[in-house]
Design a protein around this motif. Structure first.
Motif, PDB file in Angstrom:
ATOM      1  N   LYS A  38       0.740  -1.168  -0.106  1.00  0.00           N
ATOM      2  CA  LYS A  38      -0.046  -0.187  -0.113  1.00  0.00           C
ATOM      3  C   LYS A  38       0.913   1.188   0.002  1.00  0.00           C
ATOM      4  CE  LYS A  38      -3.964  -2.440   2.032  1.00  0.00           C
ATOM      5  NZ  LYS A  38      -4.765  -2.656   3.190  1.00  0.00           N
ATOM      6  N   ARG A  39       1.931   1.161   0.687  1.00  0.00           N
ATOM      7  CA  ARG A  39       2.969   2.289   0.509  1.00  0.00           C
ATOM      8  C   ARG A  39       3.521   2.570  -0.711  1.00  0.00           C
ATOM      9  NH1 ARG A  39       7.881   2.776   4.871  1.00  0.00           N
ATOM     10  NH2 ARG A  39       7.875   4.808   3.610  1.00  0.00           N
ATOM     11  N   MET A  40       3.835   1.586  -1.344  1.00  0.00           N
ATOM     12  CA  MET A  40       4.133   1.386  -2.841  1.00  0.00           C
ATOM     13  C   MET A  40       3.176   2.339  -3.567  1.00  0.00           C
ATOM     14  SD  MET A  40       5.848  -2.233  -4.121  1.00  0.00           S
ATOM     15  CE  MET A  40       6.203  -1.748  -5.753  1.00  0.00           C
ATOM     16  N   ALA A  41       2.089   2.036  -3.414  1.00  0.00           N
ATOM     17  CA  ALA A  41       0.828   2.841  -4.244  1.00  0.00           C
ATOM     18  C   ALA A  41       0.519   4.166  -3.949  1.00  0.00           C
ATOM     19  CB  ALA A  41      -0.387   1.720  -4.350  1.00  0.00           C
ATOM     20  N   ARG A  42       0.797   4.376  -2.659  1.00  0.00           N
ATOM     21  CA  ARG A  42       0.432   5.570  -2.280  1.00  0.00           C
ATOM     22  C   ARG A  42       1.607   6.483  -2.356  1.00  0.00           C
ATOM     23  NH1 ARG A  42      -2.107   3.053   2.564  1.00  0.00           N
ATOM     24  NH2 ARG A  42      -4.258   3.202   2.187  1.00  0.00           N
ATOM     25  N   GLU A  43       2.942   6.238  -2.160  1.00  0.00           N
ATOM     26  CA  GLU A  43       4.093   6.950  -2.046  1.00  0.00           C
ATOM     27  C   GLU A  43       4.770   7.221  -3.241  1.00  0.00           C
ATOM     28  OE1 GLU A  43       6.297   6.394   1.550  1.00  0.00           O
ATOM     29  OE2 GLU A  43       4.300   5.634   2.489  1.00  0.00           O
ATOM     30  N   THR A  44       4.773   5.955  -4.063  1.00  0.00           N
ATOM     31  CA  THR A  44       5.427   5.863  -5.477  1.00  0.00           C
ATOM     32  C   THR A  44       4.455   5.561  -6.586  1.00  0.00           C
ATOM     33  OG1 THR A  44       5.979   3.863  -5.146  1.00  0.00           O
ATOM     34  CG2 THR A  44       7.703   5.424  -4.272  1.00  0.00           C
ATOM     35  N   PRO A  45       3.224   6.261  -6.659  1.00  0.00           N
ATOM     36  CA  PRO A  45       2.489   5.884  -7.529  1.00  0.00           C
ATOM     37  C   PRO A  45       2.911   6.112  -9.051  1.00  0.00           C
ATOM     38  CG  PRO A  45       1.743   8.094  -6.647  1.00  0.00           C
ATOM     39  CD  PRO A  45       2.989   7.511  -5.877  1.00  0.00           C
ATOM     40  N   GLU A  46       3.560   6.913  -9.387  1.00  0.00           N
ATOM     41  CA  GLU A  46       3.937   7.373 -10.842  1.00  0.00           C
ATOM     42  C   GLU A  46       5.127   6.002 -11.237  1.00  0.00           C
ATOM     43  OE1 GLU A  46       5.789  10.990 -10.926  1.00  0.00           O
ATOM     44  OE2 GLU A  46       3.612  12.012 -10.714  1.00  0.00           O
ATOM     45  N   PHE A  47       5.891   5.709 -10.170  1.00  0.00           N
ATOM     46  CA  PHE A  47       6.992   4.736 -10.379  1.00  0.00           C
ATOM     47  C   PHE A  47       6.175   3.667 -10.615  1.00  0.00           C
ATOM     48  CE2 PHE A  47       8.956   1.414  -7.954  1.00  0.00           C
ATOM     49  CZ  PHE A  47       9.793   0.934  -8.611  1.00  0.00           C
ATOM     50  N   VAL A  48       5.252   3.150  -9.683  1.00  0.00           N
ATOM     51  CA  VAL A  48       4.549   1.836 -10.136  1.00  0.00           C
ATOM     52  C   VAL A  48       3.882   1.858 -11.004  1.00  0.00           C
ATOM     53  CG1 VAL A  48       2.422   0.518  -8.932  1.00  0.00           C
ATOM     54  CG2 VAL A  48       4.326   1.468  -7.396  1.00  0.00           C
ATOM     55  N   ASP A  49       3.223   2.816 -11.526  1.00  0.00           N
ATOM     56  CA  ASP A  49       2.405   2.852 -12.974  1.00  0.00           C
ATOM     57  C   ASP A  49       3.236   2.694 -14.093  1.00  0.00           C
ATOM     58  OD1 ASP A  49      -0.341   3.042 -12.767  1.00  0.00           O
ATOM     59  OD2 ASP A  49      -0.516   5.237 -13.273  1.00  0.00           O
ATOM     60  N   ALA A  50       4.583   3.271 -13.877  1.00  0.00           N
ATOM     61  CA  ALA A  50       5.373   3.066 -15.142  1.00  0.00           C
ATOM     62  C   ALA A  50       6.003   1.913 -15.276  1.00  0.00           C
ATOM     63  CB  ALA A  50       6.569   4.352 -14.765  1.00  0.00           C
ATOM     64  N   VAL A  51       5.978   0.870 -13.980  1.00  0.00           N
ATOM     65  CA  VAL A  51       6.330  -0.126 -14.430  1.00  0.00           C
ATOM     66  C   VAL A  51       5.480  -1.252 -14.649  1.00  0.00           C
ATOM     67  CG1 VAL A  51       7.540  -2.117 -13.066  1.00  0.00           C
ATOM     68  CG2 VAL A  51       8.623   0.228 -12.869  1.00  0.00           C
ATOM     69  N   TRP A  52       4.443  -1.264 -13.586  1.00  0.00           N
ATOM     70  CA  TRP A  52       3.423  -2.436 -14.023  1.00  0.00           C
ATOM     71  C   TRP A  52       2.335  -2.184 -14.998  1.00  0.00           C
ATOM     72  CZ3 TRP A  52       6.401  -2.294  -9.505  1.00  0.00           C
ATOM     73  CH2 TRP A  52       6.751  -3.433  -9.015  1.00  0.00           C
ATOM     74  N   LYS A  53       2.364  -0.903 -15.637  1.00  0.00           N
ATOM     75  CA  LYS A  53       1.259  -0.767 -16.628  1.00  0.00           C
ATOM     76  C   LYS A  53       1.561  -1.713 -17.749  1.00  0.00           C
ATOM     77  CE  LYS A  53       3.737   3.044 -19.235  1.00  0.00           C
ATOM     78  NZ  LYS A  53       3.769   4.535 -19.232  1.00  0.00           N
ATOM     79  N   HIS A  54       2.915  -2.214 -17.906  1.00  0.00           N
ATOM     80  CA  HIS A  54       3.190  -3.153 -18.908  1.00  0.00           C
ATOM     81  C   HIS A  54       2.828  -4.680 -18.587  1.00  0.00           C
ATOM     82  CE1 HIS A  54       5.405   0.133 -20.861  1.00  0.00           C
ATOM     83  NE2 HIS A  54       6.118   0.066 -19.675  1.00  0.00           N
ATOM     84  N   CYS A  55       2.311  -4.767 -17.264  1.00  0.00           N
ATOM     85  CA  CYS A  55       1.732  -6.076 -17.058  1.00  0.00           C
ATOM     86  C   CYS A  55       0.436  -6.341 -17.076  1.00  0.00           C
ATOM     87  CB  CYS A  55       2.499  -6.349 -15.450  1.00  0.00           C
ATOM     88  SG  CYS A  55       4.306  -5.882 -15.411  1.00  0.00           S
TER      89      CYS A  55
END
Lengths: 462, 210
Positions: free
Chosen positions: B95-112
């Motif tokens: 949840k911290r990943m999603a809340r604190e680094t949303p742009e990073f998470v999006d940039a990576v996992w949008k390919h999944c």
């Protein structure tokens, strides 16, 4: 039992000659045909590892090694050239980031001869007298001229420091040097405790031959990485040559300055830096005072381990000799260090200045350090990178080796101690560079067979 | 619990990467490009996720059979491998990943495949857990201290060593007085940033022997 053919191995690869005089002729090889002719003529001059008759010790010795650029100059077949280990192909300068050869130790501060990649060969002459050295070197230069195969770029002299008229094994900082090279199987030498590998039952035995010579099994039971064909590598080894300038004034000033605060006195502080008193007495055996009889006793002066001193209160954990040869420090009866051993050769260069006399860091003095090993990457480079330039394995964090680490004035060295006021814990901070690199390279020291193959152009990798 | 060693959690996630033959540049290529340019120092997103000891993102392309006779084998998909060691429990970290680094998470996992985005934190955590495989056995060389405890200990060790070096040999009263000053300053000192000090090049940057 491992049997090695000593007549095929260059003597320098097997033993230290213990001659007081040396000159390292740094050569640029010429056209490949002339260079081969030079080696062909040199071949009968090469000193091998054969035992010397006690009454007919030679007055001088000759040995040769080549950089990868040198081997290229001989026009060795490409499959052979490319089969050498990568670090040797790259050469020492390109490995600077790994070795910590940056800043004051970087190529910008090296002697001119090492700044370019023109040193193709290292031709070493060791001699018992200054006269014999001159005579043999003159003969070598004549060979170069007659064959037209090599040009002398620079002659690097080195000489044992004479004390009371006799050659000593002391270096410029005042430490007696050269204790205990690793013993390996097949080497014709007396087995001495502390000089091979430690066994679980406390005995020491020689290391596998392949840790120091190509073509033999190493400690992993494998043949070390070696060039093809097998015959080109067999009985050869790799040498690291480093010209280490010593800032004697900086060392003496630092030692004097810190002695004012250290409760154990100047000589004990100097001993804590290295792990030996300056006369060579191991701190681990004799922590309170030097013992000249012990220092001179070859059966005892390398016979120690650190297992009883895990806190480093006798020999500091970061002391030079404990870092570079940790013996049993890491547990497993020394099993973690057996693949990180190097054979050392070396002699001081420059004028020795006794303590108390004016001395400058600008003077040209230091030590020509040479290390021999089967794998420069696994042995020398690991020791330099992990144990000299870093302290994690010794649980000393980022601390580097006080004596030969590449410092920037901020480093520290921790001396572990006890409640004894004569053996207090102490921290040496603000470390300057006591030693600075002035150049060097990686060399292949071929066997006599390989030299003949190079000379005749018959290296055939197929 | 197999994914836990003391208080350290060892997480392994395999996310299938989207295959779309209609694209000019495939997802795995774009992902490699992005990961290749990701900061590895104090600017890394994992420095922001301050409970992270170590994290690694790898594009696993396929398996290669080594041996004779050669044989051709394939995975069902390309995968993004995400390995990380962190303090605390899995849900909090995700949840911290999603809340604190949303742009990073999006940039990576949008390919999944099946990535639900980060707007719905619960859905993201559920997605990641679905892709999780048991780590079962891992090694984290961290003495069972949290990242913050470790950073604080290193800060204290460094300050103490510096103090000893500076005041060793001085009169006891001066040492005592200065030690009081040291203690006070240590209490007040801000915690060092996770992810290291990017002004210092770590020896680990050039450590082929590890």
């Amino acid at each position: 039992m491992t049997k090695i053919d000593v007549s095929d191995i260059q003597g320098f690869s097997l033993k230290g000659y213990n001659f007081p005089f040396a000159r390292y002729l740094l050569l640029e090889l010429q056209h490949h045909e002339a260079a081969r002719e030079f080696v062909a003529r040199l071949l009968p001059e090469i000193t091998t590892g054969e035992r010397w008759n006690i009454n007919h010790k030679p007055m001088s010795t000759v040995n040769i090694g080549f950089t990868h650029q040198g081997l290229v100059r001989f026009q060795l077949p490409l499959p052979s050239l490319l089969s050498f280990p990568v670090e040797f192909q790259q050469g020492m300068k390109a490995r600077g980031d790994i070795l910590g050869d940056t800043g004051r130790n970087g190529p910008a501060h090296w002697d001119a001869v090492w700044k370019e990649d023109r040193v193709h060969a290292w031709l070493a002459v060791n001699a018992r007298t200054a006269g014999a050295l001159e005579e043999r070197c003159a003969a070598m230069e004549q060979l170069m001229r007659e064959s037209g195969g090599a040009r002398l770029l620079q002659a690097q002299d080195a000489c044992a420091i004479y004390l009371e008229g006799k050659p000593s094994t002391q270096e410029h900082f005042g430490y007696t040097d050269g204790f205990g090279n690793p013993d390996f199987k097949g080497a014709e030498r007396e087995h001495v405790r502390g000089q091979g590998k430690l066994l679980a039952d406390g005995r020491w035995e020689p290391l596998a031959t392949g840790e120091f010579l190509l073509g033999y099994a190493d400690e992993a039971g494998e043949l070390p990485v070696a060039p093809i064909p097998h015959l080109l590598g067999r009985n050869g080894t790799f040498m690291v040559y480093r010209k280490l300038h010593q800032n004697v004034a900086a060392f003496r000033n630092y030692l004097n300055e810190k002695t004012k605060l250290y409760g154990g006195g100047k000589e004990k502080l100097a001993a804590k830096f290295v792990g030996r008193w300056r006369d060579g007495t191991p701190l681990e055996i004799s922590p309170d005072q030097p013992d000249p009889r012990l220092a001179a006793d070859k059966y005892r002066n390398t016979d120690f381990t650190y297992g009883e001193d895990p806190a480093g209160v006798r020999c500091p954990i970061g002391a030079h000799i404990r870092r570079v040869h940790p013996r049993d420090s890491f547990g497993f009866n020394g099993g973690l260090v057996n693949r990180r051993r190097i054979m050392r050769r070396g002699l001081p260069y420059g004028e020795y200045v006794p303590e108390g006399q004016p001395v400058s860091d600008e003077d040209d003095r230091g030590i020509i350090f040479m290390a021999l090993n089967a794998s420069i990457f696994r042995q020398f480079e690991f020791v330099q990178q992990q144990w000299i330039e870093y302290g994690n394995d010794a649980r000393q964090g980022n601390d580097k080796d006080l004596l030969i680490g590449s410092h920037d004035g901020t480093g520290k060295f921790v001396i572990q101690g006890t409640t004894d006021p004569k053996n207090p814990p102490f921290i040496c901070g603000g470390l300057p560079n006591f030693v600075e690199l002035r150049g060097g390279d990686y060399f292949f020291i071929p066997s006599l067979t390989a030299l003949a193959m190079i000379a005749t152009g018959t290296v055939d990798p197929r | 619990m197999a994914d836990r060693s003391g208080q350290v959690y060892g997480l392994t996630i395999l996310s299938p990467i989207i295959e779309d033959e209609g694209l000019d540049i495939c997802h795995s290529m774009e992902l490699r490009w992005y990961l290749g340019h990701l900061a590895r120092d104090g600017h890394s997103p994992f420095a922001q996720l301050s409970s992270t000891y170590l994290a690694r993102l790898v594009v696993m392309d396929d398996v290669v059979y080594v041996g004779a006779p050669a044989c051709e084998e394939h995975l069902k998909s390309r995968y993004l491998v995400f390995e990380t060691n962190f303090d605390g429990d899995l849900d909090t970290y995700l949840k911290r990943m999603a809340r604190e680094t949303p742009e990073f998470v999006d940039a990576v996992w949008k390919h999944c495949v099946g990535y639900p985005g980060v707007a719905d934190v619960e859905a993201f955590a559920a997605y990641m857990k679905k892709c999780r495989i048991p780590t079962t056995f891992f090694f984290a060389d961290v003495n069972n201290r949290t990242v913050q405890q470790t950073l604080k200990a290193l800060q204290t060790q460094s300050a103490l060593a510096h103090f000893i070096e500076k005041y060793q040999g001085r009169p006891p009263a001066e040492i005592q007085r200065e030690f009081g000053v040291l203690l006070h300053s240590m209490r007040e000192a801000p915690l060092p940033r996770a992810g290291g000090d990017e002004t210092e090049r770590l020896p680990s940057e050039n450590r082929p022997h590890d």
